[in-house]
Design a protein around this motif. Structure first.
Motif, PDB file in Angstrom:
ATOM      1  N   VAL A  15      11.056  34.985 -14.669  1.00  0.00           N
ATOM      2  CA  VAL A  15      11.060  34.812 -13.217  1.00  0.00           C
ATOM      3  C   VAL A  15      10.938  33.338 -12.823  1.00  0.00           C
ATOM      4  CG1 VAL A  15       9.895  35.413 -11.059  1.00  0.00           C
ATOM      5  CG2 VAL A  15      10.079  37.118 -12.880  1.00  0.00           C
ATOM      6  N   LEU A  16       9.863  32.714 -13.216  1.00  0.00           N
ATOM      7  CA  LEU A  16       9.584  31.360 -12.741  1.00  0.00           C
ATOM      8  C   LEU A  16      10.524  30.315 -13.327  1.00  0.00           C
ATOM      9  CD1 LEU A  16       5.675  31.420 -12.714  1.00  0.00           C
ATOM     10  CD2 LEU A  16       7.285  32.058 -10.897  1.00  0.00           C
ATOM     11  N   GLN A  17      11.036  30.559 -14.532  1.00  0.00           N
ATOM     12  CA  GLN A  17      11.934  29.600 -15.170  1.00  0.00           C
ATOM     13  C   GLN A  17      13.408  29.972 -15.021  1.00  0.00           C
ATOM     14  OE1 GLN A  17      10.461  29.165 -19.185  1.00  0.00           O
ATOM     15  NE2 GLN A  17       8.406  28.687 -18.456  1.00  0.00           N
ATOM     16  N   SER A  18      13.706  31.009 -14.287  1.00  0.00           N
ATOM     17  CA  SER A  18      15.087  31.451 -14.104  1.00  0.00           C
ATOM     18  C   SER A  18      15.819  30.512 -13.159  1.00  0.00           C
ATOM     19  CB  SER A  18      15.119  32.872 -13.538  1.00  0.00           C
ATOM     20  OG  SER A  18      16.459  33.275 -13.320  1.00  0.00           O
ATOM     21  N   ASP A  19      17.095  30.274 -13.437  1.00  0.00           N
ATOM     22  CA  ASP A  19      17.886  29.430 -12.549  1.00  0.00           C
ATOM     23  C   ASP A  19      18.662  30.246 -11.513  1.00  0.00           C
ATOM     24  OD1 ASP A  19      19.654  30.552 -14.279  1.00  0.00           O
ATOM     25  OD2 ASP A  19      20.604  28.691 -14.910  1.00  0.00           O
ATOM     26  N   ILE A  53      17.125  41.343 -11.027  1.00  0.00           N
ATOM     27  CA  ILE A  53      16.118  42.224 -10.445  1.00  0.00           C
ATOM     28  C   ILE A  53      15.195  42.682 -11.564  1.00  0.00           C
ATOM     29  CG2 ILE A  53      15.670  44.370  -9.210  1.00  0.00           C
ATOM     30  CD1 ILE A  53      18.355  44.025  -7.801  1.00  0.00           C
ATOM     31  N   CYS A  54      13.906  42.500 -11.331  1.00  0.00           N
ATOM     32  CA  CYS A  54      12.895  42.848 -12.320  1.00  0.00           C
ATOM     33  C   CYS A  54      11.851  43.732 -11.661  1.00  0.00           C
ATOM     34  CB  CYS A  54      12.192  41.597 -12.842  1.00  0.00           C
ATOM     35  SG  CYS A  54      13.291  40.377 -13.569  1.00  0.00           S
ATOM     36  N   MET A  71      -0.788  43.419  -1.962  1.00  0.00           N
ATOM     37  CA  MET A  71      -1.857  44.323  -1.539  1.00  0.00           C
ATOM     38  C   MET A  71      -1.342  45.743  -1.316  1.00  0.00           C
ATOM     39  SD  MET A  71      -4.549  42.253  -1.046  1.00  0.00           S
ATOM     40  CE  MET A  71      -5.569  42.381   0.392  1.00  0.00           C
ATOM     41  N   SER A  72      -0.050  45.878  -1.037  1.00  0.00           N
ATOM     42  CA  SER A  72       0.556  47.175  -0.766  1.00  0.00           C
ATOM     43  C   SER A  72       1.786  47.335  -1.638  1.00  0.00           C
ATOM     44  CB  SER A  72       0.975  47.281   0.704  1.00  0.00           C
ATOM     45  OG  SER A  72      -0.133  47.133   1.550  1.00  0.00           O
ATOM     46  N   LEU A  73       2.084  48.570  -1.978  1.00  0.00           N
ATOM     47  CA  LEU A  73       3.241  48.877  -2.812  1.00  0.00           C
ATOM     48  C   LEU A  73       4.205  49.792  -2.074  1.00  0.00           C
ATOM     49  CD1 LEU A  73       1.508  49.566  -6.237  1.00  0.00           C
ATOM     50  CD2 LEU A  73       2.594  47.458  -5.471  1.00  0.00           C
ATOM     51  N   PRO A  74       5.476  49.735  -2.422  1.00  0.00           N
ATOM     52  CA  PRO A  74       6.091  48.709  -3.251  1.00  0.00           C
ATOM     53  C   PRO A  74       6.133  47.368  -2.522  1.00  0.00           C
ATOM     54  CG  PRO A  74       7.795  50.135  -2.347  1.00  0.00           C
ATOM     55  CD  PRO A  74       6.466  50.702  -1.925  1.00  0.00           C
ATOM     56  N   CYS A  75       6.234  46.334  -3.298  1.00  0.00           N
ATOM     57  CA  CYS A  75       6.332  44.982  -2.745  1.00  0.00           C
ATOM     58  C   CYS A  75       7.416  44.237  -3.511  1.00  0.00           C
ATOM     59  CB  CYS A  75       4.997  44.258  -2.878  1.00  0.00           C
ATOM     60  SG  CYS A  75       5.032  42.571  -2.234  1.00  0.00           S
ATOM     61  N   LEU A  76       8.416  43.783  -2.805  1.00  0.00           N
ATOM     62  CA  LEU A  76       9.479  42.991  -3.401  1.00  0.00           C
ATOM     63  C   LEU A  76       9.229  41.525  -3.048  1.00  0.00           C
ATOM     64  CD1 LEU A  76      12.655  45.043  -2.386  1.00  0.00           C
ATOM     65  CD2 LEU A  76      11.389  45.153  -4.535  1.00  0.00           C
ATOM     66  N   ILE A  77       9.203  40.685  -4.066  1.00  0.00           N
ATOM     67  CA  ILE A  77       9.081  39.251  -3.825  1.00  0.00           C
ATOM     68  C   ILE A  77      10.317  38.575  -4.402  1.00  0.00           C
ATOM     69  CG2 ILE A  77       7.724  37.158  -4.188  1.00  0.00           C
ATOM     70  CD1 ILE A  77       5.233  38.864  -4.333  1.00  0.00           C
ATOM     71  N   PHE A  78      10.960  37.749  -3.587  1.00  0.00           N
ATOM     72  CA  PHE A  78      12.169  37.024  -3.965  1.00  0.00           C
ATOM     73  C   PHE A  78      11.743  35.641  -4.462  1.00  0.00           C
ATOM     74  CE2 PHE A  78      13.390  40.311  -1.206  1.00  0.00           C
ATOM     75  CZ  PHE A  78      14.755  40.484  -1.187  1.00  0.00           C
ATOM     76  N   PHE A  79      12.174  35.295  -5.665  1.00  0.00           N
ATOM     77  CA  PHE A  79      11.848  34.000  -6.253  1.00  0.00           C
ATOM     78  C   PHE A  79      13.113  33.174  -6.398  1.00  0.00           C
ATOM     79  CE2 PHE A  79       8.336  36.625  -7.532  1.00  0.00           C
ATOM     80  CZ  PHE A  79       7.233  35.775  -7.535  1.00  0.00           C
ATOM     81  N   LYS A  80      13.033  31.934  -5.968  1.00  0.00           N
ATOM     82  CA  LYS A  80      14.149  30.998  -6.129  1.00  0.00           C
ATOM     83  C   LYS A  80      13.576  29.725  -6.730  1.00  0.00           C
ATOM     84  CE  LYS A  80      18.128  29.286  -3.664  1.00  0.00           C
ATOM     85  NZ  LYS A  80      18.861  29.287  -2.411  1.00  0.00           N
ATOM     86  N   GLN A  81      14.107  29.320  -7.855  1.00  0.00           N
ATOM     87  CA  GLN A  81      13.647  28.125  -8.571  1.00  0.00           C
ATOM     88  C   GLN A  81      12.132  28.146  -8.791  1.00  0.00           C
ATOM     89  OE1 GLN A  81      15.375  25.145  -6.009  1.00  0.00           O
ATOM     90  NE2 GLN A  81      17.284  25.141  -7.171  1.00  0.00           N
ATOM     91  N   ALA A  84       8.154  31.686  -4.688  1.00  0.00           N
ATOM     92  CA  ALA A  84       8.314  32.870  -3.848  1.00  0.00           C
ATOM     93  C   ALA A  84       8.853  32.422  -2.493  1.00  0.00           C
ATOM     94  CB  ALA A  84       6.978  33.576  -3.687  1.00  0.00           C
ATOM     95  N   VAL A  85      10.010  32.967  -2.100  1.00  0.00           N
ATOM     96  CA  VAL A  85      10.651  32.525  -0.864  1.00  0.00           C
ATOM     97  C   VAL A  85      10.762  33.629   0.197  1.00  0.00           C
ATOM     98  CG1 VAL A  85      11.953  30.661  -1.949  1.00  0.00           C
ATOM     99  CG2 VAL A  85      12.978  32.937  -1.798  1.00  0.00           C
ATOM    100  N   GLU A  86      10.587  34.870  -0.205  1.00  0.00           N
ATOM    101  CA  GLU A  86      10.730  35.986   0.734  1.00  0.00           C
ATOM    102  C   GLU A  86       9.968  37.171   0.179  1.00  0.00           C
ATOM    103  OE1 GLU A  86      11.372  37.156   4.112  1.00  0.00           O
ATOM    104  OE2 GLU A  86      12.906  35.654   3.774  1.00  0.00           O
TER     105      GLU A  86
END
Length: 103
Positions: A15-19, A53-54, A71-81, A84-86
């Motif tokens: 996730v964190l190292q993905s381009d 998607i993971c 804190m609540s499920l499900p929770c989708l977090i969008f990661f860019k570079q 967390a951006v969204e």
């Protein structure tokens, strides 16, 4: 592209190292809305091969969930570079998720 099942050990590298843009689904086995979100994410993964998607089980990765304020499920977090951006909380529609993807 298939959905990647993450463990806490894989989070940084996948996730964190993905381009590419990564959507992480924080879920739990006992969460019914989480189960309902799976086919939606599978559709998006098949249609948008340029994103990753993971999913990560919150019960098995509590430190990561805590770090990102899940804190609540499900929770989708969008990661860019690596950032967390969204975020989307709860069972959301395919249209809502796709609307947050970059053009």
């Amino acid at each position: 592209m298939a959905i990647t099942e993450l463990t806490a050990d894989m989070f940084d590298s996948e996730v964190l190292q993905s381009d590419q843009l990564v959507i992480v689904d924080f879920w739990a086995t006992w969460c019914t809305p989480c189960s309902m979100l799976v086919p939606i994410l599978e559709e998006i993964a098949a249609e948008h091969t340029d994103i990753k998607i993971c999913k990560i089980n919150m019960d098995e990765a509590q430190d990561i969930a805590e770090k990102y304020g899940v804190m609540s499920l499900p929770c989708l977090i969008f990661f860019k570079q690596g950032k967390a951006v969204e975020e989307c909380i709860g069972l959301v529609s395919k249209d809502r998720i796709v609307s947050l993807l970059p053009e």
